[in-house]
Structure formats: structure tokens, C-alpha cells
Design a protein around this motif. Structure first.
Motif, PDB file in Angstrom:
ATOM      1  N   LEU A 177      63.420  66.386   8.330  1.00  0.00           N
ATOM      2  CA  LEU A 177      63.316  65.857   9.688  1.00  0.00           C
ATOM      3  C   LEU A 177      62.207  64.803   9.774  1.00  0.00           C
ATOM      4  O   LEU A 177      61.288  64.810   8.955  1.00  0.00           O
ATOM      5  CB  LEU A 177      63.039  66.988  10.671  1.00  0.00           C
ATOM      6  CG  LEU A 177      64.163  68.002  10.899  1.00  0.00           C
ATOM      7  CD1 LEU A 177      63.688  69.118  11.828  1.00  0.00           C
ATOM      8  CD2 LEU A 177      65.401  67.329  11.478  1.00  0.00           C
ATOM      9  N   PRO A 178      62.290  63.929  10.768  1.00  0.00           N
ATOM     10  CA  PRO A 178      61.209  62.951  10.958  1.00  0.00           C
ATOM     11  C   PRO A 178      59.876  63.637  11.228  1.00  0.00           C
ATOM     12  O   PRO A 178      59.827  64.789  11.660  1.00  0.00           O
ATOM     13  CB  PRO A 178      61.684  62.145  12.178  1.00  0.00           C
ATOM     14  CG  PRO A 178      63.164  62.343  12.220  1.00  0.00           C
ATOM     15  CD  PRO A 178      63.409  63.727  11.691  1.00  0.00           C
ATOM     16  N   GLU A 184      71.731  55.360  15.165  1.00  0.00           N
ATOM     17  CA  GLU A 184      70.524  54.806  15.756  1.00  0.00           C
ATOM     18  C   GLU A 184      70.341  55.322  17.176  1.00  0.00           C
ATOM     19  O   GLU A 184      71.265  55.319  17.990  1.00  0.00           O
ATOM     20  CB  GLU A 184      70.604  53.273  15.773  1.00  0.00           C
ATOM     21  CG  GLU A 184      69.334  52.589  16.227  1.00  0.00           C
ATOM     22  CD  GLU A 184      68.222  52.715  15.198  1.00  0.00           C
ATOM     23  OE1 GLU A 184      67.047  52.608  15.593  1.00  0.00           O
ATOM     24  OE2 GLU A 184      68.530  52.925  14.006  1.00  0.00           O
ATOM     25  N   GLY A 185      69.142  55.810  17.470  1.00  0.00           N
ATOM     26  CA  GLY A 185      68.852  56.314  18.797  1.00  0.00           C
ATOM     27  C   GLY A 185      69.136  57.785  19.001  1.00  0.00           C
ATOM     28  O   GLY A 185      68.893  58.323  20.077  1.00  0.00           O
ATOM     29  N   VAL A 186      69.684  58.456  17.979  1.00  0.00           N
ATOM     30  CA  VAL A 186      69.998  59.886  18.058  1.00  0.00           C
ATOM     31  C   VAL A 186      68.893  60.675  17.374  1.00  0.00           C
ATOM     32  O   VAL A 186      68.572  60.436  16.207  1.00  0.00           O
ATOM     33  CB  VAL A 186      71.363  60.204  17.409  1.00  0.00           C
ATOM     34  CG1 VAL A 186      71.608  61.704  17.399  1.00  0.00           C
ATOM     35  CG2 VAL A 186      72.474  59.479  18.144  1.00  0.00           C
ATOM     36  N   THR A 187      68.323  61.631  18.104  1.00  0.00           N
ATOM     37  CA  THR A 187      67.275  62.481  17.557  1.00  0.00           C
ATOM     38  C   THR A 187      67.889  63.779  17.035  1.00  0.00           C
ATOM     39  O   THR A 187      68.607  64.474  17.771  1.00  0.00           O
ATOM     40  CB  THR A 187      66.223  62.815  18.626  1.00  0.00           C
ATOM     41  OG1 THR A 187      65.655  61.594  19.114  1.00  0.00           O
ATOM     42  CG2 THR A 187      65.121  63.691  18.042  1.00  0.00           C
ATOM     43  N   VAL A 188      67.623  64.085  15.797  1.00  0.00           N
ATOM     44  CA  VAL A 188      68.143  65.316  15.198  1.00  0.00           C
ATOM     45  C   VAL A 188      67.282  66.491  15.655  1.00  0.00           C
ATOM     46  O   VAL A 188      66.081  66.545  15.371  1.00  0.00           O
ATOM     47  CB  VAL A 188      68.141  65.225  13.661  1.00  0.00           C
ATOM     48  CG1 VAL A 188      68.657  66.533  13.049  1.00  0.00           C
ATOM     49  CG2 VAL A 188      68.985  64.047  13.198  1.00  0.00           C
ATOM     50  N   ALA A 189      67.895  67.423  16.394  1.00  0.00           N
ATOM     51  CA  ALA A 189      67.205  68.628  16.875  1.00  0.00           C
ATOM     52  C   ALA A 189      68.132  69.813  16.640  1.00  0.00           C
ATOM     53  O   ALA A 189      69.053  70.061  17.417  1.00  0.00           O
ATOM     54  CB  ALA A 189      66.835  68.503  18.352  1.00  0.00           C
ATOM     55  N   ALA A 211      70.384  64.328   7.828  1.00  0.00           N
ATOM     56  CA  ALA A 211      69.376  63.921   8.803  1.00  0.00           C
ATOM     57  C   ALA A 211      69.283  62.395   8.898  1.00  0.00           C
ATOM     58  O   ALA A 211      69.113  61.841   9.994  1.00  0.00           O
ATOM     59  CB  ALA A 211      68.026  64.510   8.441  1.00  0.00           C
ATOM     60  N   ASN A 212      69.417  61.718   7.762  1.00  0.00           N
ATOM     61  CA  ASN A 212      69.332  60.253   7.764  1.00  0.00           C
ATOM     62  C   ASN A 212      70.641  59.593   8.184  1.00  0.00           C
ATOM     63  O   ASN A 212      70.675  58.374   8.403  1.00  0.00           O
ATOM     64  CB  ASN A 212      68.930  59.747   6.374  1.00  0.00           C
ATOM     65  CG  ASN A 212      67.517  60.156   6.000  1.00  0.00           C
ATOM     66  OD1 ASN A 212      66.652  60.264   6.861  1.00  0.00           O
ATOM     67  ND2 ASN A 212      67.284  60.401   4.719  1.00  0.00           N
ATOM     68  N   ALA A 216      72.213  60.233  10.935  1.00  0.00           N
ATOM     69  CA  ALA A 216      72.318  60.194  12.397  1.00  0.00           C
ATOM     70  C   ALA A 216      72.333  58.752  12.887  1.00  0.00           C
ATOM     71  O   ALA A 216      71.592  57.905  12.383  1.00  0.00           O
ATOM     72  CB  ALA A 216      71.143  60.944  13.021  1.00  0.00           C
ATOM     73  N   SER A 253      58.951  66.380  14.072  1.00  0.00           N
ATOM     74  CA  SER A 253      60.136  67.065  14.596  1.00  0.00           C
ATOM     75  C   SER A 253      60.131  68.524  14.165  1.00  0.00           C
ATOM     76  O   SER A 253      59.579  68.894  13.128  1.00  0.00           O
ATOM     77  CB  SER A 253      61.409  66.372  14.103  1.00  0.00           C
ATOM     78  OG  SER A 253      61.458  65.032  14.544  1.00  0.00           O
TER      79      SER A 253
END
Length: 245
Positions: free
Chosen positions: A50-51, A140-145, A135-136, A138, A54
Motif C-alpha cells: 500500500l502507499p 488514477e485517483g482511486v485509493t486502495v482501502a 495495488a499499483n 488501481a 495507508s
């Protein structure tokens, strides 16, 4: 009197099942105290992909409480697999011939080791690569949660897929030993087996080439290992035949 043998078998089966349940519950009673630590260990590959900053999330009120205990129960069952297999062996052993007993015990030991090897391979090799890819991927603009319960179900499915896939040599040995097929026949079907391994990888793993390939290649190599071992066992019947005559 005619029902006595059946009743004895049922009582023996109940005793073996009870032993297995007691072992699982005993392990769970210990692992329950470390449920949160177990989940932290399981979540490490996901958190690493994750970033920065996160975390995993919980979308249900009771999820943070029940999910770690669910993991502890699953780990208890996995650790109890050798005991469960031994109870199965003890139940069926009286009905087996001596030659069959000599084969079954190594198969049970190897099946346990292969199952654990599949899980270890999935955790240390497959998960880091697959999770990093997903995870990578996703947009653009989508947050992986990722929800912690969904992540647990995802990882358990991966573990089960690789654990079962690593049982390929045992399955091949049993098929050849029981006469369902032969080593020669399986060798002739090798191209189809390789294609089937990649098809199984597509079905049982996440939709990325990396994890699919990481499941298909070990299945193919384990298939070759199973053929090698099965060919060694197939050399024994001719020498045993004169003795029976």
C-alpha cells in the motif's frame, strides 16, 4: 450380533473425530491470545504494497473483533492437519494390507509437508508480488482501502489453492498406485497437463499473470516429481507377483 462390527466402527470413528476436535480446540485456546499478532503477520504483505501511510480498514462494527479470531481458528486447523491425518490413518489402518500400510504412512507425511510448503510459497513469494501488482493497478485517483475481512478471505483462498496444488505428487502417486491411470499415460498427456495447470492458475489466483504463472509452474514441476516417484512404485508389483504365486 450382525450390527456389532458396524457399531464398533462408528464408535471408533467418533473417538477419532473427538480427538481431532480436542486438538483443534486446544490449539485455538492458545492461539486466541495471539490473534491480533497473527493478523498483523498476515497483513504485512498487504501493508507493504500500500502507499505510504495507508492502512487496512474495517467496514463492519464487529469485524475488528471477529476477524483475528477467525484467523486463529483457521491456523489451529492447519496446525492440526498432521494429527487429523494420523487419526484418519489409525481408523483405516486395520483394513489395509501390510504393503498398503508401507505406502500410506509416507504419503500422509509428505502430504502434510507439501501442504505447508504450498502455504509458505504463497505467503513469501506469491502474495508480495500479486498484492504489489494489484495495488499499483488501481486507476488514477482511486485509493486502495482493503477491508480486513475481505483481505483475510482473499489470503485464505490463495493459501488453500497453493496448499492443494502442492499435493499434485501425492495425487499422481495414488492414481497410478490404484490403477486408475499409469505413468506412461500421464506422460503422453503432459502438454494437456501444462495447459491445465495454467487454466487452474487462472481460476484459483487473482487476475494477474504473475500469480497465475507462480501457481502453474510449481504445479507442472510437482507433476513431473509425481511421475518420477510413481514410476519407482510401479517397478514393485512385478517383483511381488512371483511371491504371491
Amino acid at each position: 450380533m450382525s450390527q456389532s462390527p458396524l457399531l464398533d466402527h462408528l464408535l471408533e470413528l467418533r473417538r477419532r473425530l473427538l480427538i481431532g476436535v480436542i486438538v483443534v480446540l486446544a490449539l485455538f485456546s492458545v492461539l486466541a491470545f495471539f490473534a491480533d499478532d497473527l493478523y498483523s503477520w498476515l497483513a504485512a504483505p498487504m501493508l507493504a504494497s500500500l502507499p505510504q501511510g495507508s492502512t487496512l480498514i474495517a467496514t463492519d462494527v464487529a469485524t475488528p473483533f471477529f476477524t483475528p479470531f477467525k484467523l486463529a481458528l483457521v491456523v489451529s486447523i492447519a496446525l492440526a492437519v498432521p494429527v487429523l491425518l494420523w487419526q484418519l490413518w489409525a481408523f483405516i489402518a486395520p483394513g489395509l494390507y501390510q504393503r498398503e500400510k508401507r505406502l500410506v504412512v509416507p504419503l500422509m507425511v509428505s502430504s502434510s509437508l507439501l501442504f505447508y510448503a504450498g502455504i509458505a510459497f504463497a505467503y513469501f513469494v506469491v502474495l508480495p508480488l500479486a498484492l504489489n501488482f494489484l495495488a499499483n493497478a488501481a486507476p488514477e485517483g482511486v485509493t486502495v482501502a482493503t477491508d480486513i475481512a475481505s483481505y483475510l478471505d482473499f489470503v485464505l483462498a490463495i493459501f488453500m489453492a497453493f496448499g492443494i496444488a502442492f499435493e499434485t505428487p501425492v495425487a499422481i502417486i495414488l492414481l497410478c498406485w490404484t490403477g486408475v491411470t499409469s505413468v506412461t499415460s500421464l506422460r503422453a498427456k503432459r502438454p494437456y497437463v501444462i495447459v491445465g495447470a495454467f487454466a487452474v492458475g487462472m481460476v484459483l489466483t487473482p487476475p494477474d499473470v504473475i500469480s497465475q504463472t507462480l501457481l502453474a509452474i510449481p504445479m507442472w514441476l510437482l507433476f513431473e516429481l509425481g511421475l518420477l516417484i510413481a514410476s519407482l512404485y510401479q517397478h514393485k508389483p512385478p517383483s511381488a507377483a512371483p511371491e504371491s504365486d
